[in-house]
Design a protein around this motif. Structure first.
Motif, short mmCIF file in Angstrom:
data_model
loop_
_atom_site.label_atom_id
_atom_site.label_comp_id
_atom_site.label_asym_id
_atom_site.label_seq_id
_atom_site.Cartn_x
_atom_site.Cartn_y
_atom_site.Cartn_z
N GLY A 57 0.83 -1.20 0.00
CA GLY A 57 0.00 0.00 0.00
C GLY A 57 0.86 1.25 0.00
O GLY A 57 2.01 1.23 -0.45
N VAL A 106 0.57 7.94 -4.71
CA VAL A 106 -0.71 7.22 -4.78
C VAL A 106 -1.33 7.36 -6.16
O VAL A 106 -1.86 6.39 -6.73
N VAL A 162 -5.74 0.94 -4.51
CA VAL A 162 -4.53 1.12 -3.71
C VAL A 162 -4.90 1.15 -2.23
O VAL A 162 -5.86 1.82 -1.84
N ASN A 163 -4.17 0.41 -1.43
CA ASN A 163 -4.34 0.49 0.03
C ASN A 163 -3.64 1.75 0.54
O ASN A 163 -2.43 1.89 0.36
N THR A 164 -4.39 2.68 1.10
CA THR A 164 -3.79 3.91 1.62
C THR A 164 -4.12 4.08 3.10
O THR A 164 -5.16 3.61 3.57
N CYS A 165 -3.24 4.74 3.81
CA CYS A 165 -3.49 4.99 5.24
C CYS A 165 -3.01 6.38 5.61
O CYS A 165 -2.01 6.87 5.10
N THR A 203 -9.35 4.69 -3.48
CA THR A 203 -8.43 3.82 -2.76
C THR A 203 -9.13 3.11 -1.61
O THR A 203 -10.19 3.54 -1.15
N HIS A 225 -9.06 3.12 1.69
CA HIS A 225 -8.45 4.10 2.59
C HIS A 225 -8.75 3.80 4.06
O HIS A 225 -9.89 3.50 4.42
N SER A 241 -2.58 -3.82 7.80
CA SER A 241 -3.16 -4.26 6.54
C SER A 241 -2.14 -4.54 5.44
O SER A 241 -2.46 -5.22 4.47
N VAL A 242 -0.92 -4.00 5.56
CA VAL A 242 0.08 -4.22 4.52
C VAL A 242 1.44 -4.55 5.15
O VAL A 242 1.67 -4.27 6.33
N ALA A 300 4.88 -0.49 2.24
CA ALA A 300 4.21 0.78 1.99
C ALA A 300 5.14 1.70 1.22
O ALA A 300 6.33 1.78 1.52
#
Length: 631
Positions: A263, A276, A287-290, A314, A316, A358-359, A362
């Motif tokens: 992510g 991103v 896309v996995n975003t945080c 995403t 998110h 979650s990932v 990154a």
């Protein structure tokens, strides 16, 4: 991502003691919780902790070559390993795995120390060559991955991915380096190649170290890469904007290879948002975003992160951190191993903690501010530089020198009236002026802080020498490029990349940095300074190139950064803790400080007379370090 460690007996023929190497390696378990193993031969012991990212089922480390000539321990990722594998296979080398580690090993067998020139990625590794009886260490060009080493009195050379690895050797010397203390209270970290300890070092970015058995002293590291300082044709603003997206997309694309969840950090700023945006165009799944937000609007960027997340649909995640999230204070000292004074380490730790749920990998936007002149301090420095160009130093030095001494420190006043640092900087040349401007504690403040005894021990040393050493290699650059060069050699590696590496690896999270792809850096650094900083707008070329990809509010709003409310903390919930630690017996009796100045800094801040929060945070972190450091 991984942790590496080793013991090389330069003058003995025995095998290193397993219990010692095991203790060293166990101290970095967090860097590689998936696996760990050892390699021993007479004179050498290598250790590894593995965080499996690529070729999860294979590529165990330490890894021996098929002919058993060489053995490697490696931390990082090589993004062009598939191409290198094909090239090396054509040259007759055999491969038993599908990862990048064996590629480095065969590259060593083919090209020797020049193998690093073929690698594209982030790395720190050590190769033992039995035939040549030598140990070869290397660190990536920008310093994304760390590597520490020390030569002990008994002739043993030890190394590791973190300073704590060395500290777990029973013969490691804990004597502090006096010049490193001076550097720390200037920069907020200890710049390469030194550490806080007198007898240990960091291998500098873009350097290698080759040790041979029988050597009684450490050789000098060899530099194999540097930022470009000369070019035939500067990259114009138009060319920068036209080519940037394609080049950035390629740098992102090669960093998307992983066999684990991947992510990106999304702060809501330009740089992470750009990454991103590129990722979203390169993969079919969201896309996995945080993002980390704060319950104080002054420090909260989540609104802008949400705009980008919505635009690219995403997956998110967002976590709001309380304004008084300072429970990590004691943990930071353990995490960084030496004094480290960037308070944004707290939210960085939190965002890594959240991302790891979650990932395992990154991507981040680090490096863009240094590469494209995005920091506000570049704009201020160039304002000062215009005055330097108008008046010779012979006139500026007495005029602004007197003003710098007499003008009060008006922390409470509007920004345009806080001119003390500016006057001091204008009395200096470009390099010294920038050094003064970025210092946590300026020369006069450090002089007041130090005890007479410690000043004698410094023997006239001043942290400006760090800048002078690097600036000597960048003399042909223009003033803006010089400051960018200085930051990429000091602030980027010593502060930003150190912060991210320790915070991410504390959670066994790998962070990849597309803006610091060395091919992208070599291209982008040749851009005309006017393409980056124009009309007071930093990163202008980058922002214009991104206009079709990101909202205007994200691109052109005022830069916020990852800040925490130190000023309020030290006058409120942390007031007692600040007083207890900064004015503790450990600090007052250390011999480094003028006790009256320590007390004044605390008193003036807590009473509201002055804002000494940056200086006090650096003192608080130094106090935490001293309390944990063996005497």
């Amino acid at each position: 991502m991984c942790g590496i460690a080793g013991i090389y007996q330069l003058t003995e023929q025995s095998t290193p003691e397993h219990s010692i190497l095991s203790r060293m390696n166990d101290s970095q378990w967090h860097r590689g919780p998936d696996a760990g193993d050892y390699f021993y031969q007479p004179t050498i012991g290598l250790a590894h902790r593995r965080l499996s990212i690529i070729d999860i089922a294979g590529s165990p480390q330490p890894m021996q070559s098929t002919n058993a000539q060489a053995c490697i321990v490696f931390n990082g990722e090589i993004y062009n390993f598939a191409e290198l594998r094909a090239e090396l296979s054509a040259l007759g080398h055999q491969f038993n795995t599908h990862g990048d580690t064996e590629t480095i090993l065969n590259a060593w067998l083919e090209w020797g120390p020049a193998c690093v020139q073929h690698l594209r990625g982030m790395f720190a590794f050590a190769i033992w060559d039995k035939t040549q009886q030598c140990l070869f260490l290397a660190r990536d060009r920008l310093g994304i991955k760390p590597l520490f080493y020390s030569l002990l009195d008994n002739g043993d050379f030890i190394f590791g991915s973190e300073l704590k690895v060395l500290r777990h050797h029973p013969d490691f010397k804990h004597n502090l380096r006096h010049s490193a203390i001076e550097d720390y209270f200037t920069f907020g970290y200890v710049p390469e190649p030194h550490t806080i300890y007198q007898h240990s070092y960091k291998l500098s970015p873009g350097h290698t170290l080759l040790l041979k058995h029988g050597s009684a002293r450490l050789p000098e590291p060899e530099q194999y890469w540097d930022l470009p300082t000369q070019w035939d044709t500067a990259l114009s603003s138009d060319a920068l904007q036209q080519q940037l997206i394609d080049r950035l997309r390629e740098a992102v694309k090669i960093r998307l290879v992983a066999e684990v969840p991947l992510g990106a950090f999304l702060s809501g700023g330009v740089d992470s948002s750009a990454v991103v945006a590129m990722m979203a165009g390169l993969q079919s799944e969201p896309v996995n975003t945080c993002s980390i937000g704060f319950d104080n609007p002054k420090y909260n960027e989540t609104e802008f992160a949400r705009q980008v997340a919505a635009r690219y649909n995403t997956a998110h995640q967002e976590n709001i951190v309380g304004e008084n999230d300072f429970d990590l204070l004691d943990k930071l000292a353990d995490l960084y191993d030496e004094p480290y004074a960037d308070s944004s380490a707290i939210p960085t730790y939190r965002v890594c903690e959240m991302a790891r749920r979650s990932v395992t990998v990154a991507l981040s936007g680090d490096g863009a501010d240094e590469l494209f002149a995005g920091y506000r301090r570049y704009k201020l420095h160039m304002h000062e530089q215009r005055l330097r160009n108008m008046l010779p130093l012979a006139l500026r030095k007495p005029l602004f020198g007197v003003l710098g001494k007499l003008y009060p420190k008006l922390d409470w006043a509007p920004r345009f009236l806080r001119a003390k640092t500016t006057f001091q900087s204008l009395a200096l040349d470009t390099v010294a002026g920038y050094h003064n401007s970025i210092a946590i504690l300026r020369d006069d403040q450090r002089s007041a802080l130090y005890s007479d005894e410690f000043k004698r021990k410094l023997k006239g040393y001043n942290s400006i020498e760090v800048f002078r050493r690097h600036a000597a290699k960048a003399a042909e650059l223009d003033p803006l490029k010089i400051t960018q060069y200085l930051d990429m050699k000091t602030y980027l590696v010593g502060d930003i990349l150190t912060k991210v590496d320790r915070a991410s690896m504390a959670h066994s999270l790998e962070v990849r940095v597309p803006f610091l792809d060395h091919k992208f850096v070599e291209w982008a650094f040749t851009a005309e300074s006017e393409a980056n900083l124009q009309h007071g707008v930093g990163k202008l070329g980058l922002k214009k190139a991104l206009e079709p990809h990101l909202p205007h509010d994200v691109l052109y709003r005022q830069k916020m950064g990852f800040a925490v409310p130190l000023t309020q903390w030290f006058r409120g919930p942390l007031k007692q803790q600040l007083t207890d630690k900064v004015l503790s017996d450990t600090m007052l009796n250390s011999g480094y400080f003028n006790a009256a100045e320590l007390k004044r800094l605390v008193s003036d801040h807590c009473s509201g007379r002055k804002d000494n929060s940056a200086a006090l945070w650096s003192l608080l972190m130094f106090a935490a370090f001293l309390q944990r450091s063996p005497s």
